[in-house]
Design an enzyme around this catalytic site. Structure first.
Site, short mmCIF file in Angstrom:
data_model
loop_
_atom_site.label_atom_id
_atom_site.label_comp_id
_atom_site.label_asym_id
_atom_site.label_seq_id
_atom_site.Cartn_x
_atom_site.Cartn_y
_atom_site.Cartn_z
N CYS A 96 0.76 -1.12 0.05
CA CYS A 96 -0.01 0.06 -0.02
C CYS A 96 0.88 1.06 0.06
O CYS A 96 1.86 1.49 0.93
CB CYS A 96 -0.94 0.07 1.12
N CYS A 208 -0.43 3.69 -6.72
CA CYS A 208 -1.13 2.92 -5.60
C CYS A 208 -1.31 1.63 -6.28
O CYS A 208 -1.48 1.36 -7.66
CB CYS A 208 -2.68 3.62 -5.70
#
Length: 287
Positions: A96, A208
Site C-alpha cells: 500500500c 497506488c
C-alpha cells in the site's frame, strides 16, 4: 502491469485443494488497505511460488488515502502484530503506497523480520518519458507525502512532474475486482486535469497498488501511447533477495490464508476472487 491470471496449476480450485501445501515454507505477509495489494502479491508469487502467503486487508478502515499518518501507523502496527502472533513471519510487504510512506520506520523498529514497502516508481518513469512530462497518479496521501516529494527532488529534477491524487480511483479498482463495471466517463472526470493539458504526461506512475487493476481501462482514456509504470516487479525482486539472504527462517506447512478486519456480504462475494489467487479461506483477524 495489468492483473494477469496466474498459471492454472496455481490458481485453479482443484490445485488449491489437491496440492495441499505440504513442504515447509517461509511465511510472507502481504498487507494492503484493500485488494490492490493482490497486484503486488501476483508479482511476488510469480518469482517465489513456494512461499506460504498470508494476505491481510483492512476493509474496516479502507481507504487509507484520506486517513491521518498517525492513524495509519497505529493501525498497521496493530494488524501486523496480530498476524505475527498467529504466524511466524519471515517477511512483510506493505503493499500500500499510502501506508508505506508513513509506517515503515515504526514497523522496522518494532519487528526483526524484513519489512518491504511500496513507493512510487518515479525513477524508472523518468528514464522512460519521451516528452519530459511524467504524471504521478496516487492517493492524495501519497501525493502530499514528504517521501514522495523527496523522490521527485532526487530523481526528477530534469522532468516536469504532474501530480494527481484520487481516492475515487481506488474505489473503482475495488469495484472491478468485485465484478463491477468501471464507467469510462468516471475515469475521464478523474483524469480531466491531464486530458485537458496541451502536453499531457506521456508516462504515468501508478502510485497506488490498486491502480494496476485498472490498466486496461486507463489505457482506453489516456492519450494513445501513454506508458504506465508501477513498482510491483521491483518489489518482487527485493522480496526474493531478502528471503534468500535469511538464515534459519521458520517455515510453515499451513495453507495460504487471507484475513480481513470484518466479515460481511462484500467479503463473501470476494472469497471466490481470493480463491482464484490461491487463498482457499478468508477469516476475520481479531485485533
Amino acid at each position: 502491469m495489468a492483473i494477469k491470471p496466474l498459471d492454472e496449476s496455481i490458481t485453479s480450485r482443484e490445485a488449491i485443494t489437491s496440492k495441499a501445501d505440504t513442504a515447509p515454507r517461509p511465511t510472507a505477509l502481504i498487507f494492503d488497505s484493500g485488494v490492490g495489494g493482490l497486484s503486488v502479491y501476483q508479482e511476488i508469487r510469480q518469482l517465489l511460488p513456494d512461499l506460504h502467503y498470508i494476505y491481510a486487508f483492512d476493509n474496516v478502515a479502507f481507504p487509507y488515502g484520506e486517513k491521518s499518518g498517525e492513524f495509519i501507523v497505529e493501525r498497521v502496527l496493530e494488524i501486523v502484530t496480530a498476524v505475527q502472533q498467529r504466524h511466524p513471519l519471515a517477511i512483510v510487504v506493505i503493499a500500500c503506497n499510502t501506508a508505506s510512506t508513513v509506517s515503515l520506520p515504526a514497523l522496522r523498529e518494532r519487528f526483526t523480520f524484513p519489512v518491504v514497502g511500496v513507493v512510487p516508481a518515479i525513477k524508472p518513469a523518468v528514464r522512460l518519458t519521451r516528452n519530459g512530462v511524467v504524471g504521478l497518479l496516487a492517493t492524495r496521501g501519497t501525493v502530499h507525502a514528504s517521501y514522495t516529494q523527496d523522490l521527485i527532488e532526487r530523481f526528477a529534477t530534469d522532468c516536469k512532474i504532474e501530480l494527481l491524487g484520487s481516492s475515487e480511483l481506488v474505489e473503482l479498482a475495488e469495484t472491478k475486482l468485485h465484478g463491477g463495471v468501471v464507467p469510462k466517463e468516471a475515469l475521464k472526470k478523474i483524469l480531466h486535469p491531464w486530458l485537458a493539458m496541451r502536453e499531457p504526461p506521456d508516462t504515468i506512475v501508478l502510485g497506488c497498488t490498486h491502480f494496476p487493476l485498472l490498466t486496461e481501462e486507463l489505457a482506453q482514456v489516456l492519450p494513445e501511447g501513454t506508458r504506465m509504470v508501477d513498482s510491483g516487479a521491483a518489489i518482487a525482486r527485493r522480496t526474493a533477495w531478502l528471503i534468500s539472504s535469511q538464515e534459519n527462517v521458520i517455515s510453515s506447512d499451513e495453507e495460504n490464508i487471507a484475513y480481513c478486519m470484518a466479515l460481511n456480504a462484500d467479503t463473501d462475494a470476494l472469497l471466490p476472487v481470493l480463491q482464484g489467487y490461491g487463498f482457499p479461506s478468508l477469516e476475520k483477524l481479531p485485533i
